[in-house]
Design a protein around this motif. Sequence first.
Motif, PDB file in Angstrom:
ATOM      1  N   HIS A  58       0.822  -1.223   0.000  1.00 24.81           N
ATOM      2  CA  HIS A  58       0.000   0.000   0.000  1.00 24.81           C
ATOM      3  C   HIS A  58       0.855   1.271   0.000  1.00 24.81           C
ATOM      4  CE1 HIS A  58      -3.276   2.716   1.294  1.00 24.81           C
ATOM      5  NE2 HIS A  58      -2.374   3.220   2.123  1.00 24.81           N
ATOM      6  N   GLY A  59       1.943   1.241   0.769  1.00 28.57           N
ATOM      7  CA  GLY A  59       2.670   2.491   1.035  1.00 28.57           C
ATOM      8  C   GLY A  59       3.584   2.929  -0.098  1.00 28.57           C
ATOM      9  N   GLU A  60       3.608   4.246  -0.321  1.00 22.81           N
ATOM     10  CA  GLU A  60       4.694   4.826  -1.132  1.00 22.81           C
ATOM     11  C   GLU A  60       5.891   5.033  -0.214  1.00 22.81           C
ATOM     12  OE1 GLU A  60       2.913   8.241  -3.638  1.00 22.81           O
ATOM     13  OE2 GLU A  60       1.380   7.674  -2.156  1.00 22.81           O
ATOM     14  N   VAL A  61       5.586   5.316   1.042  1.00 23.22           N
ATOM     15  CA  VAL A  61       6.586   5.377   2.120  1.00 23.22           C
ATOM     16  C   VAL A  61       6.152   4.362   3.167  1.00 23.22           C
ATOM     17  CG1 VAL A  61       7.462   6.814   4.015  1.00 23.22           C
ATOM     18  CG2 VAL A  61       7.238   7.777   1.725  1.00 23.22           C
ATOM     19  N   ILE A  62       7.137   3.649   3.735  1.00 25.48           N
ATOM     20  CA  ILE A  62       6.831   2.595   4.713  1.00 25.48           C
ATOM     21  C   ILE A  62       7.570   2.900   6.014  1.00 25.48           C
ATOM     22  CG2 ILE A  62       7.094   0.115   5.179  1.00 25.48           C
ATOM     23  CD1 ILE A  62       7.164  -0.037   1.955  1.00 25.48           C
ATOM     24  N   PHE A  63       6.875   2.758   7.125  1.00 25.20           N
ATOM     25  CA  PHE A  63       7.495   2.918   8.445  1.00 25.20           C
ATOM     26  C   PHE A  63       7.650   1.538   9.083  1.00 25.20           C
ATOM     27  CE2 PHE A  63       7.536   7.455   9.739  1.00 25.20           C
ATOM     28  CZ  PHE A  63       6.895   8.021   8.649  1.00 25.20           C
ATOM     29  N   VAL A  87      10.964   4.435   0.125  1.00 26.16           N
ATOM     30  CA  VAL A  87      11.562   4.937   1.364  1.00 26.16           C
ATOM     31  C   VAL A  87      11.062   4.074   2.517  1.00 26.16           C
ATOM     32  CG1 VAL A  87      11.702   6.907   2.938  1.00 26.16           C
ATOM     33  CG2 VAL A  87      11.646   7.285   0.447  1.00 26.16           C
ATOM     34  N   LEU A  88      12.006   3.581   3.329  1.00 23.55           N
ATOM     35  CA  LEU A  88      11.662   2.735   4.486  1.00 23.55           C
ATOM     36  C   LEU A  88      12.204   3.428   5.731  1.00 23.55           C
ATOM     37  CD1 LEU A  88      10.694   0.100   5.828  1.00 23.55           C
ATOM     38  CD2 LEU A  88      12.802  -0.986   5.066  1.00 23.55           C
ATOM     39  N   VAL A  89      11.304   3.991   6.508  1.00 20.94           N
ATOM     40  CA  VAL A  89      11.719   4.727   7.717  1.00 20.94           C
ATOM     41  C   VAL A  89      11.825   3.729   8.861  1.00 20.94           C
ATOM     42  CG1 VAL A  89      11.236   6.710   9.198  1.00 20.94           C
ATOM     43  CG2 VAL A  89      10.322   6.660   6.861  1.00 20.94           C
ATOM     44  N   ASP A  90      13.028   3.566   9.388  1.00 20.54           N
ATOM     45  CA  ASP A  90      13.247   2.573  10.439  1.00 20.54           C
ATOM     46  C   ASP A  90      13.247   3.259  11.807  1.00 20.54           C
ATOM     47  OD1 ASP A  90      13.878   0.256  11.829  1.00 20.54           O
ATOM     48  OD2 ASP A  90      16.036   0.620  11.626  1.00 20.54           O
ATOM     49  N   VAL A  91      12.185   2.980  12.560  1.00 17.80           N
ATOM     50  CA  VAL A  91      12.008   3.584  13.888  1.00 17.80           C
ATOM     51  C   VAL A  91      12.386   2.583  14.986  1.00 17.80           C
ATOM     52  CG1 VAL A  91      10.316   4.812  15.352  1.00 17.80           C
ATOM     53  CG2 VAL A  91      10.089   4.913  12.886  1.00 17.80           C
ATOM     54  N   ARG A 118      21.068  -3.965   4.145  1.00 18.39           N
ATOM     55  CA  ARG A 118      21.786  -5.060   3.452  1.00 18.39           C
ATOM     56  C   ARG A 118      20.814  -6.145   2.974  1.00 18.39           C
ATOM     57  NH1 ARG A 118      25.346  -4.614   7.685  1.00 18.39           N
ATOM     58  NH2 ARG A 118      24.544  -6.479   8.729  1.00 18.39           N
ATOM     59  N   THR A 119      19.780  -6.399   3.792  1.00 22.64           N
ATOM     60  CA  THR A 119      18.828  -7.461   3.453  1.00 22.64           C
ATOM     61  C   THR A 119      17.913  -7.039   2.303  1.00 22.64           C
ATOM     62  OG1 THR A 119      18.869  -8.052   5.793  1.00 22.64           O
ATOM     63  CG2 THR A 119      17.141  -9.068   4.476  1.00 22.64           C
ATOM     64  N   PHE A 120      17.620  -5.733   2.250  1.00 19.50           N
ATOM     65  CA  PHE A 120      16.737  -5.197   1.196  1.00 19.50           C
ATOM     66  C   PHE A 120      17.480  -4.065   0.491  1.00 19.50           C
ATOM     67  CE2 PHE A 120      14.166  -6.929   4.613  1.00 19.50           C
ATOM     68  CZ  PHE A 120      13.406  -7.858   3.917  1.00 19.50           C
ATOM     69  N   PRO A 121      18.449  -4.415  -0.370  1.00 13.64           N
ATOM     70  CA  PRO A 121      19.342  -3.391  -0.923  1.00 13.64           C
ATOM     71  C   PRO A 121      18.638  -2.346  -1.786  1.00 13.64           C
ATOM     72  CG  PRO A 121      19.831  -5.595  -1.834  1.00 13.64           C
ATOM     73  CD  PRO A 121      18.826  -5.781  -0.757  1.00 13.64           C
ATOM     74  N   SER A 122      17.459  -2.682  -2.325  1.00 17.49           N
ATOM     75  CA  SER A 122      16.771  -1.684  -3.163  1.00 17.49           C
ATOM     76  C   SER A 122      16.018  -0.649  -2.328  1.00 17.49           C
ATOM     77  CB  SER A 122      15.774  -2.377  -4.100  1.00 17.49           C
ATOM     78  OG  SER A 122      16.446  -3.274  -4.930  1.00 17.49           O
ATOM     79  N   SER A 123      15.710  -0.995  -1.080  1.00 22.83           N
ATOM     80  CA  SER A 123      14.985  -0.056  -0.210  1.00 22.83           C
ATOM     81  C   SER A 123      15.857   1.153   0.107  1.00 22.83           C
ATOM     82  CB  SER A 123      14.643  -0.726   1.125  1.00 22.83           C
ATOM     83  OG  SER A 123      13.599  -1.625   0.972  1.00 22.83           O
ATOM     84  N   LYS A 124      15.186   2.266   0.341  1.00 19.28           N
ATOM     85  CA  LYS A 124      15.913   3.477   0.747  1.00 19.28           C
ATOM     86  C   LYS A 124      15.666   3.665   2.246  1.00 19.28           C
ATOM     87  CE  LYS A 124      15.572   5.550  -3.817  1.00 19.28           C
ATOM     88  NZ  LYS A 124      14.386   5.109  -4.576  1.00 19.28           N
TER      89      LYS A 124
END
Length: 213
Positions: A58-63, A87-91, A118-124
């Motif tokens: 669903h997300g264009e941006v993921i938290f 974009v993957l925001v890691d909280v 490293r596990t998801f190299p395409s994620s930002k």
Amino acid sequence: MKIGVLGTGVVGETLGTKLATLGHDVMLGARSKTNEKAAVWAAAHNSTAGDFADAAAHGEVIFNCTKGDGSLAALKQAGAANLGSKVLVDVANPLVFSDGQLSLSIVNTDSLAETIQRTFPSSKVVKALNTMNALVMVDPARVPGDHAVLICGNDAGAKATVSKLLESFGWRDIIDLGDLTAARGMEMILPVWLKLMRTLGNAEFNFAIARKR
Ligand SMILES: NC(=O)c1ccc[n+]([C@@H]2O[C@H](COP(=O)([O-])OP(=O)(O)OC[C@H]3O[C@@H](n4cnc5c(N)ncnc54)[C@H](OP(=O)(O)O)[C@@H]3O)[C@@H](O)[C@H]2O)c1
């Protein structure tokens, strides 16, 4: 903006609520598609709920607001294809509880955020908001005076996107610590944060960086 929030704890719900209040189209994700907490939250906030894969798709941006030692499993369930190059925001914080003590499971020369990258190299991956209580994340004015939110990540555009979201939460002092290796320090601040919470007797405080401007 469409936003996928992975996590049904206080952080996922608090960030989801703020983002929905700001007009974003939020889906809250859990391990199960039928997570009752997520369903109740979605009904109360005119939003949607699903499993981690649904929310990531669903997300264009993921938290990532999942328990630190479950984050990799949660993101694997979300799926590399659904995470894409978003974009993957890691909280999250890699905290583990053993022998009555909290400690960090990934530390010093690595971090949870770098492990995710490293596990998801395409994620930002952008590390942000992990150094404060959930209520302060979405409402910095709860703590009087100037105080800071730290961010880091390898992609400048992703950090700009996250900074805009943080500004919409009310953040004014957003300090970019550089590439994702800075997540080591951002996660290692947690032992100090936890001691401060015990000493101060509440969780509504934050770090201010006094400096010459
Ligand atoms: N609490 C705070 O104020 C605060 C502040 C800063 C950072 N953080 C960090 O933010 C994250 C979320 O914290 P929280 O207190 O909101 O909730 P939490 O209890 O740490 O995490 C809840 C979420 O983690 C998922 N989860 C738990 N174990 C899992 C596993 N083995 N595999 C996959 N997923 C698993 C749960 O899935 P289900 O939905 O399926 O149950 C739930 O969505 C943590 O990493 C925490 O360190 C918290």
